[in-house]
Design a protein around this motif. Structure first.
Motif, short mmCIF file in Angstrom:
data_model
loop_
_atom_site.label_atom_id
_atom_site.label_comp_id
_atom_site.label_asym_id
_atom_site.label_seq_id
_atom_site.Cartn_x
_atom_site.Cartn_y
_atom_site.Cartn_z
N PRO A 52 35.71 27.74 37.42
CA PRO A 52 35.17 28.90 36.68
C PRO A 52 35.36 30.21 37.44
CG PRO A 52 33.39 27.63 37.63
CD PRO A 52 34.65 26.87 37.92
N TRP A 53 35.56 31.27 36.68
CA TRP A 53 35.60 32.61 37.26
C TRP A 53 34.16 33.00 37.57
CZ3 TRP A 53 39.05 36.56 34.25
CH2 TRP A 53 40.36 36.09 34.17
N GLU A 54 33.94 33.54 38.77
CA GLU A 54 32.61 34.02 39.15
C GLU A 54 32.74 35.33 39.91
OE1 GLU A 54 30.52 31.03 41.32
OE2 GLU A 54 30.12 29.86 39.52
N LEU A 55 31.81 36.21 39.67
CA LEU A 55 31.72 37.47 40.39
C LEU A 55 30.27 37.62 40.84
CD1 LEU A 55 33.48 39.89 41.16
CD2 LEU A 55 32.70 41.02 39.09
N ASP A 56 30.06 37.71 42.14
CA ASP A 56 28.71 37.76 42.72
C ASP A 56 27.88 36.55 42.30
OD1 ASP A 56 29.34 40.21 43.92
OD2 ASP A 56 28.67 41.34 42.15
N GLY A 57 28.53 35.38 42.19
CA GLY A 57 27.83 34.15 41.86
C GLY A 57 27.48 33.97 40.40
N ARG A 67 38.71 41.55 26.72
CA ARG A 67 37.54 42.23 27.27
C ARG A 67 36.70 41.24 28.06
NH1 ARG A 67 33.26 44.05 23.35
NH2 ARG A 67 31.56 43.58 24.73
N TYR A 68 36.52 41.52 29.34
CA TYR A 68 35.75 40.64 30.21
C TYR A 68 34.38 41.25 30.47
CZ TYR A 68 40.18 38.32 30.96
OH TYR A 68 41.36 37.66 30.76
N GLU A 69 33.36 40.37 30.50
CA GLU A 69 31.99 40.81 30.74
C GLU A 69 31.30 39.86 31.71
OE1 GLU A 69 29.57 41.09 27.26
OE2 GLU A 69 30.69 42.79 26.45
N SER A 70 30.33 40.41 32.41
CA SER A 70 29.47 39.60 33.26
C SER A 70 28.35 39.01 32.40
CB SER A 70 28.88 40.45 34.38
OG SER A 70 27.96 41.38 33.84
N LEU A 71 27.54 38.21 33.01
CA LEU A 71 26.39 37.63 32.32
C LEU A 71 25.43 38.72 31.85
CD1 LEU A 71 24.92 35.06 31.47
CD2 LEU A 71 23.90 34.99 33.73
N ASP A 72 25.41 39.84 32.57
CA ASP A 72 24.52 40.96 32.23
C ASP A 72 25.12 41.94 31.22
OD1 ASP A 72 22.69 39.96 34.12
OD2 ASP A 72 23.76 40.98 35.73
#
Length: 119
Positions: A52-57, A67-72
């Protein structure tokens, strides 16, 4: 308001924000993707090896193909690496005049705009 962002835990999908179980009993990734295509949910992005792709966990989601988004729900300037399918992040260097992207998995550097024009 976009689709519900989910996480996968052992053949089950859970709401990524609340942890609430949505559905269980999936045997493989294809079943998960088929379910997601027929319901208003989005699965986390994966590279070609299935990581999986993860950014800051936190997982990263792709909405509407590019369009890419974080969980927030924060919009992110990311691109998919053509080599490994990993997450490419913009390189912030003063000497770079183009939109240089570096893959977090294989460290491949590429120009996302140039690669879009070539395809």
């Amino acid at each position: 308001m976009g689709p519900t962002k989910v996480i996968v835990k052992g053949g089950a999908i859970h709401d990524a924000k609340t942890g609430k179980l949505i559905k269980e009993g999936f045997a493989n990734r294809q079943e998960l993707e088929r379910y997601a295509a027929h319901h208003y949910i989005v699965l986390p992005e994966l590279d070609k090896a299935g990581r999986p792709w993860e950014l800051d966990g936190k997982p990263i989601y792709c909405l509407r193909g590019t369009r890419y988004e974080s969980l927030d729900d924060d919009p992110l300037h990311l691109a998919r690496c053509q080599d490994c399918g990993g997450m490419g992040i913009r390189v912030d260097e003063l000497t770079v005049e183009s939109d240089c992207i570096r893959c977090t998995q294989c460290n491949h550097e590429f120009d996302a705009r140039l690669e879009m024009m070539e395809t």
